[in-house]
Design a protein around this motif. Structure first.
Motif, PDB file in Angstrom:
ATOM      1  N   PHE A 113       0.969  -1.334   0.439  1.00 39.46           N
ATOM      2  CA  PHE A 113      -0.366   0.125  -0.100  1.00 39.46           C
ATOM      3  C   PHE A 113       1.187   1.115   0.180  1.00 39.46           C
ATOM      4  O   PHE A 113       0.686   2.129  -0.847  1.00 39.46           O
ATOM      5  N   LYS A 114       2.070   1.471   1.408  1.00 42.81           N
ATOM      6  CA  LYS A 114       2.916   2.288   0.881  1.00 42.81           C
ATOM      7  C   LYS A 114       3.747   3.081  -0.283  1.00 42.81           C
ATOM      8  O   LYS A 114       3.450   3.480  -1.380  1.00 42.81           O
ATOM      9  N   ALA A 115       3.835   1.316  -0.867  1.00 42.17           N
ATOM     10  CA  ALA A 115       4.973   1.720  -2.122  1.00 42.17           C
ATOM     11  C   ALA A 115       3.877   2.237  -3.681  1.00 42.17           C
ATOM     12  O   ALA A 115       4.505   2.910  -4.357  1.00 42.17           O
ATOM     13  N   TYR A 116       3.035   1.831  -3.416  1.00 49.58           N
ATOM     14  CA  TYR A 116       2.301   1.948  -4.482  1.00 49.58           C
ATOM     15  C   TYR A 116       1.048   3.798  -3.843  1.00 49.58           C
ATOM     16  O   TYR A 116       0.784   4.151  -4.961  1.00 49.58           O
ATOM     17  N   ASN A 117       1.831   4.010  -2.745  1.00 51.08           N
ATOM     18  CA  ASN A 117       1.376   5.160  -2.189  1.00 51.08           C
ATOM     19  C   ASN A 117      -0.491   5.314  -2.285  1.00 51.08           C
ATOM     20  O   ASN A 117      -1.444   5.844  -2.947  1.00 51.08           O
ATOM     21  N   VAL A 118      -1.282   3.886  -2.017  1.00 48.15           N
ATOM     22  CA  VAL A 118      -2.418   3.491  -1.487  1.00 48.15           C
ATOM     23  C   VAL A 118      -3.015   4.234  -0.754  1.00 48.15           C
ATOM     24  O   VAL A 118      -2.746   4.552   0.222  1.00 48.15           O
ATOM     25  N   LYS A 119      -4.400   5.292  -0.951  1.00 47.79           N
ATOM     26  CA  LYS A 119      -4.443   6.151   0.994  1.00 47.79           C
ATOM     27  C   LYS A 119      -6.465   5.748   0.346  1.00 47.79           C
ATOM     28  O   LYS A 119      -6.446   5.272   1.534  1.00 47.79           O
ATOM     29  N   ASN A 138      -8.592  -0.647  11.569  1.00 50.23           N
ATOM     30  CA  ASN A 138      -7.104  -0.662  12.010  1.00 50.23           C
ATOM     31  C   ASN A 138      -6.330  -0.082  10.447  1.00 50.23           C
ATOM     32  O   ASN A 138      -5.452   1.377  10.772  1.00 50.23           O
ATOM     33  N   TYR A 139      -6.346  -0.108   9.411  1.00 50.58           N
ATOM     34  CA  TYR A 139      -5.685   0.821   7.883  1.00 50.58           C
ATOM     35  C   TYR A 139      -6.399   1.981   8.844  1.00 50.58           C
ATOM     36  O   TYR A 139      -5.111   3.069   7.731  1.00 50.58           O
ATOM     37  N   ALA A 140      -7.469   3.045   9.221  1.00 51.12           N
ATOM     38  CA  ALA A 140      -8.121   3.993   9.779  1.00 51.12           C
ATOM     39  C   ALA A 140      -6.922   4.800   9.981  1.00 51.12           C
ATOM     40  O   ALA A 140      -6.645   6.207   9.757  1.00 51.12           O
ATOM     41  N   CYS A 146     -10.866   3.430   3.412  1.00 52.20           N
ATOM     42  CA  CYS A 146     -11.946   1.845   3.651  1.00 52.20           C
ATOM     43  C   CYS A 146     -13.268   2.379   1.511  1.00 52.20           C
ATOM     44  O   CYS A 146     -13.861   2.978   2.564  1.00 52.20           O
ATOM     45  N   GLU A 147     -12.670   2.734   0.714  1.00 54.20           N
ATOM     46  CA  GLU A 147     -13.498   3.173  -0.005  1.00 54.20           C
ATOM     47  C   GLU A 147     -14.876   2.064  -0.107  1.00 54.20           C
ATOM     48  O   GLU A 147     -15.897   2.673  -0.799  1.00 54.20           O
TER      49      GLU A 147
END
Length: 240
Positions: A113-119, A138-140, A146-147
């Protein structure tokens, strides 16, 4: 020189072993080895949570250490709802006790997620709604939103492997909505990894399967290019 990947495997999981072996099939001198610990239930009860205590997982890691593996990975996703810190402690303890570096499916996913700059992401899960809500929460805390999410409410881990291909495809398509930057198929007893390349072409969206990401991470930890894995999606098209 031959490299060995050790995988900590939930006892009722029948998917991750054949999928991991298939991914590594074309890579010379890399093999996967598996050690099981007791997991049957996917709920938020204290009994279910006790399945993911560090001690039984560490016992399984000791057995992998007997095989002189070069890296140990917990190929499972409980860290998503039990807490990322549980996976971090597990990896630290494995390294401390065996001298072998370790990772997990969830920690590997977080790195991707971090490497692909996913938000903003979407999640497909076989588990019940309460578990998925815990994962999303937890991801929040990592500022990842989470969309879209979809789950099937399965509480018997063995039964996750019985979810058919059509259902997995339907769930992925359902959450491929505007705003979602990546989708994760979150569960290592879910037959999903082999569908990723087809679905990425159809939907034009990055799909990060939780078996795939930990295989990617293990290869990097062994200084082997993940691009050696072909046919399993965009994840393996890059080394960083």
């Amino acid at each position: 020189m031959k490299k060995r990947i050790g995988m900590l495997t939930p006892s009722s999981n029948t998917v991750l072993e054949p999928v991991t072996s298939a991914m590594l099939h074309g890579i010379a001198d890399v093999s996967a080895h598996f050690s099981r610990f007791k997991v049957t239930e996917l709920t938020l009860t204290s009994k279910a949570a006790s399945q993911f205590a560090i001690e039984p997982m560490l016992e399984a890691a000791y057995e992998l250490a007997d095989a002189k593996v070069d890296v140990i990975a917990y190929n499972g996703t409980s860290g998503g709802w039990v807490g990322f810190e549980n996976d971090i402690r597990l990896c630290e303890k494995i390294k401390e006790e065996t001298g072998i570096p370790a990772t997990t499916s969830v920690l590997a996913l977080n790195e991707r997620f971090k490497a692909y700059n996913v938000k903003k992401f979407g999640i497909v899960s076989p588990a019940e709604k309460q578990i998925v809500e815990r994962i999303i929460g937890n991801y929040a805390k990592l500022d990842l939103q989470c969309e879209a999410s979809v789950c099937l409410g399965v509480t018997d881990n063995y039964a996750c492997a019985l979810i058919d291909e059509a259902a997995v495809k339907r769930m992925v398509r359902e959450i491929a909505v505007p705003g979602v930057e990546a989708i994760t198929t979150f569960g290592t007893n879910l037959w999903a990894a082999h569908l990723v390349e087809e679905l990425e072409r159809e939907l034009d969206i990055l799909i990060l399967d939780t078996i795939s990401v930990v295989v990617w991470q293990c290869l990097k930890m062994l200084d082997i290019s993940p691009t050696a894995v072909t046919g399993w999606g965009r994840l393996f098209d890059r080394e960083y």
